[in-house]
Design a protein around this motif. Structure first.
Motif, PDB file in Angstrom:
ATOM      1  N   ALA A 177       0.857  -1.185   0.000  1.00 25.36           N
ATOM      2  CA  ALA A 177       0.000   0.000   0.000  1.00 25.36           C
ATOM      3  C   ALA A 177       0.891   1.233   0.000  1.00 25.36           C
ATOM      4  O   ALA A 177       1.852   1.314   0.779  1.00 25.36           O
ATOM      5  CB  ALA A 177      -0.913   0.008   1.218  1.00 25.36           C
ATOM      6  N   THR A 178       0.619   2.175  -0.865  1.00 22.95           N
ATOM      7  CA  THR A 178       1.410   3.408  -0.920  1.00 22.95           C
ATOM      8  C   THR A 178       0.662   4.514  -0.203  1.00 22.95           C
ATOM      9  O   THR A 178      -0.568   4.523  -0.150  1.00 22.95           O
ATOM     10  CB  THR A 178       1.688   3.825  -2.371  1.00 22.95           C
ATOM     11  OG1 THR A 178       0.455   4.190  -2.999  1.00 22.95           O
ATOM     12  CG2 THR A 178       2.335   2.694  -3.141  1.00 22.95           C
ATOM     13  N   ALA A 179       1.426   5.438   0.360  1.00 26.74           N
ATOM     14  CA  ALA A 179       0.825   6.559   1.084  1.00 26.74           C
ATOM     15  C   ALA A 179       1.758   7.755   1.027  1.00 26.74           C
ATOM     16  O   ALA A 179       2.987   7.601   0.993  1.00 26.74           O
ATOM     17  CB  ALA A 179       0.551   6.173   2.535  1.00 26.74           C
ATOM     18  N   GLU A 180       1.188   8.929   1.021  1.00 29.19           N
ATOM     19  CA  GLU A 180       1.970  10.159   1.007  1.00 29.19           C
ATOM     20  C   GLU A 180       2.558  10.413   2.386  1.00 29.19           C
ATOM     21  O   GLU A 180       1.935  10.160   3.405  1.00 29.19           O
ATOM     22  CB  GLU A 180       1.093  11.347   0.595  1.00 29.19           C
ATOM     23  CG  GLU A 180       0.612  11.302  -0.841  1.00 29.19           C
ATOM     24  CD  GLU A 180       1.735  11.538  -1.829  1.00 29.19           C
ATOM     25  OE1 GLU A 180       2.730  12.171  -1.434  1.00 29.19           O
ATOM     26  OE2 GLU A 180       1.617  11.099  -2.978  1.00 29.19           O
ATOM     27  N   GLN A 181       3.787  10.925   2.376  1.00 26.03           N
ATOM     28  CA  GLN A 181       4.462  11.235   3.633  1.00 26.03           C
ATOM     29  C   GLN A 181       3.912  12.512   4.231  1.00 26.03           C
ATOM     30  O   GLN A 181       3.644  13.484   3.530  1.00 26.03           O
ATOM     31  CB  GLN A 181       5.967  11.376   3.384  1.00 26.03           C
ATOM     32  CG  GLN A 181       6.799  11.583   4.640  1.00 26.03           C
ATOM     33  CD  GLN A 181       8.280  11.525   4.338  1.00 26.03           C
ATOM     34  OE1 GLN A 181       8.711  10.830   3.418  1.00 26.03           O
ATOM     35  NE2 GLN A 181       9.060  12.270   5.091  1.00 26.03           N
TER      36      GLN A 181
END
Length: 574
Positions: free
Chosen positions: A176-180
């Motif tokens: 799963a990708t997520a913005e920092q």
């Protein structure tokens, strides 16, 4: 449970899924946790989507694990276009049921909430996609879009936690990708739900040069590298390089390989050790690149591959310049034995140069590597940083048994002291220097050190000729050491003196021959006179003896006639 059984359980390894991403599986000791969720977080442009997509593509093509890509931001067509430059043929994977792509829009105008909010609709879509292709891998890109498009973040966080538990029950490995966020891994604290493994990507700018870095923040149940690792996004995907030292457990080969100069090999007692590190250092114009070209050409001549990193000149310029001293490098490049990689140091930061060189070495698999010159790296880093990068590069090549030839530019005031400070890492250190005498500049070469071998302590003068570098002995005599024109004049003087000595020797030999002939003639005359005298005397002796014999016979006859006592007849003399 006994102690032995306990040890066996302690040694049980966490099941992992290989990502196929170059270098990443080495850092994580086998890839991502199998059947568990992993969070890949980072700022915009750090490479999160590419990382996730390569994880799916490598799984489908290399490990026969179909995958599902669910995007909340980009459409299927946009994704296919964006990753085509990496050589990923998503159309083909979709057609062969190796990949299922789904775009879930979260635009406010397209999403309506009716009753209590949940993600059951997404569960259904995911379950159907997983079953359609028999997926083993799932990517959710990016979860921030769900927060942006739907209200009530508290309920959404709970639903996302339920989503990951659902995917875990399906036995799929999830990325799963997520913005920092500002001061946190993600904007909304998602890492607490994806805590099995957290990978942070970063794209920072240092001195106007961008560099991507990767760090495994957390990996539950597994050892992993904890440093920041530089990585490249190139035409074949992502390449990550572990930046820690490779260690000192490599083997040391006793095999010798030629330097390309027979007289230098003699100075070294037979050439360089295979797998060793060699440094050719000197001031500008002393012939460092020429010496490196000799070494590269000798390697190619043996049928070995040579990788040549150049930081100052293009390959065409190097080949032209070396042609002037009789070294032809172009044929070796055409045969695939020689590969050039020419780049200015300012193109990358230091660690990216390390990644680039690591990638080139792994792809080309050379037996010999030339780096010309390492001192240029000081323009993009401080000496300790450059030394750290080169230490890791040297360890990498020693582990692979690669013989490395480095050149380094020295300041005239700091001879026998490298600017980078890596002389202690070198097995053989060759110094090239200018020797100015009598108004002219000449070149000299000597071996400053060479570990594990007896080597010459003499300085050799060398010339650049149409047949390459030619090592010469420096003249030493009562008047001191001489090089260049003084050496040539002294050698001419000594040749003249040697000629005079040779002529004098020949004159005395001729005189001796004449005296011998005269003496032999005299001896021959004396022998002839002696033989004539001897013959005359022998005849006289013979005549005297004959007369004596006749006289004796006459006495006997007279005595017989007188009836006297007869004496014994005389014994004739021979």
């Amino acid at each position: 449970m006994n102690h032995t059984e306990g040890n066996k359980q302690d040694r049980k390894q966490l099941a992992k899924s290989l990502t196929g991403i170059h270098g990443f599986d080495e850092i994580t000791n086998g890839g991502l946790p199998q059947g568990r969720p992993t969070l890949v977080c980072g700022s915009a442009g750090s490479g999160k989507t590419l990382f996730a997509m390569e994880f799916l593509v490598r799984g489908a093509t290399d490990y026969n694990e179909p995958g599902v890509f669910v995007s909340f931001e980009e459409t299927e067509e946009e994704l296919k276009t964006n990753v085509s430059s990496l050589g990923f043929d998503l159309e083909d994977l979709v057609a062969r049921n190796k990949l299922f792509m789904d775009y879930v829009s979260t635009e406010p105008g397209e999403v309506e909430q009716a009753g209590e909010f949940d993600l059951d609709g997404l569960f259904i879509r995911l379950g159907d996609a997983i079953d359609t292709v028999g997926a083993k891998r799932v990517v959710l890109d990016t979860l921030e879009a769900l927060f942006a498009g739907l209200p009530n973040p508290i309920i959404l966080r709970a639903e996302i936690g339920r989503l990951f538990r659902y995917l875990k029950s399906k036995g799929v490995t999830v990325v799963a990708t997520a913005e920092q966020g500002a001061g946190s891994l993600t904007r909304h604290g998602l890492e607490e739900y994806v805590s099995d493994c957290v990978v942070q990507l970063d794209n920072r700018v240092t001195e106007q040069t961008a560099i991507r870095r990767l760090r495994v923040v957390k990996y539950r149940g597994s050892r992993h590298g904890t440093n920041e690792y530089p990585f490249l996004v190139e035409q074949n995907g992502i390449s990550v390089l572990p930046i820690t030292s490779m260690g000192l457990d490599y083997e040391a080969s006793p095999e010798r390989i030629p330097s390309g100069l027979p007289r230098l090999d003699t100075m070294l007692g037979g050439g360089f050790y295979r797998g060793s590190s060699i440094l050719a250092a000197g001031t500008a114009g002393t012939g460092k690149t020429s010496l490196a070209a000799h070494f590269a050409a000798a390697a190619c001549g043996r049928g070995e591959r040579c990788l040549y990193f150049a930081f100052e000149e293009s390959k065409w310029q190097i080949m032209r310049n070396m042609r002037s001293i009789g070294i032809e490098l172009a044929p070796w490049e055409q045969q695939g034995l020689l590969r050039f990689h020419n780049v200015r140091p300012s193109v990358y930061v230091l660690e990216m140069h390390l990644v680039m060189m690591h990638k080139q070495i792994k792809e080309f698999k050379p037996e010999v590597v030339v780096i010309d010159p390492i001192s240029n790296l000081l323009s993009i880093g401080r000496p300790p940083e450059v030394k750290s990068v080169l230490t890791r590069l040297i360890d990498l090549m020693k582990m692979d048994g690669i013989t490395a030839f480095f050149t380094s530019l020295l300041a005239a005031a700091r001879l026998e002291e490298t600017e980078v400070g890596i002389s202690s890492l070198m097995d053989t250190w060759i110094m090239l220097r200018d020797m100015e005498t009598n108004g002219e500049r000449n070149r000299g070469l000597y071996v400053l050190k060479s570990r594990g071998m007896a080597h010459s302590n003499q300085v050799r003068e060398f010339l650049m000729t149409g047949n390459g570098m030619e090592l010469l002995d420096i003249y030493t005599g009562p008047e001191g050491a001489k090089t260049g024109a003084l050496r040539a004049a002294q050698e001419a003087k000594e040749r003249a003196q040697a000629l005079d000595r040779e002529q004098e020797k020949q004159r005395m030999q001729r005189e001796l021959a004449r005296e011998r002939q005269t003496l032999e003639a005299k001896i021959l005359l004396l022998r002839s006179e002696f033989e004539a005298r001897e013959d005359s005397l022998e005849r006289a002796i013979a005549e005297a003896q004959s007369r004596a014999d006749v006289l004796a016979m006459e006495r006997l006859e007279i005595a017989r006639l007188r009836k006297a006592d007869e004496p014994d007849p005389p014994t004739p003399k021979p």
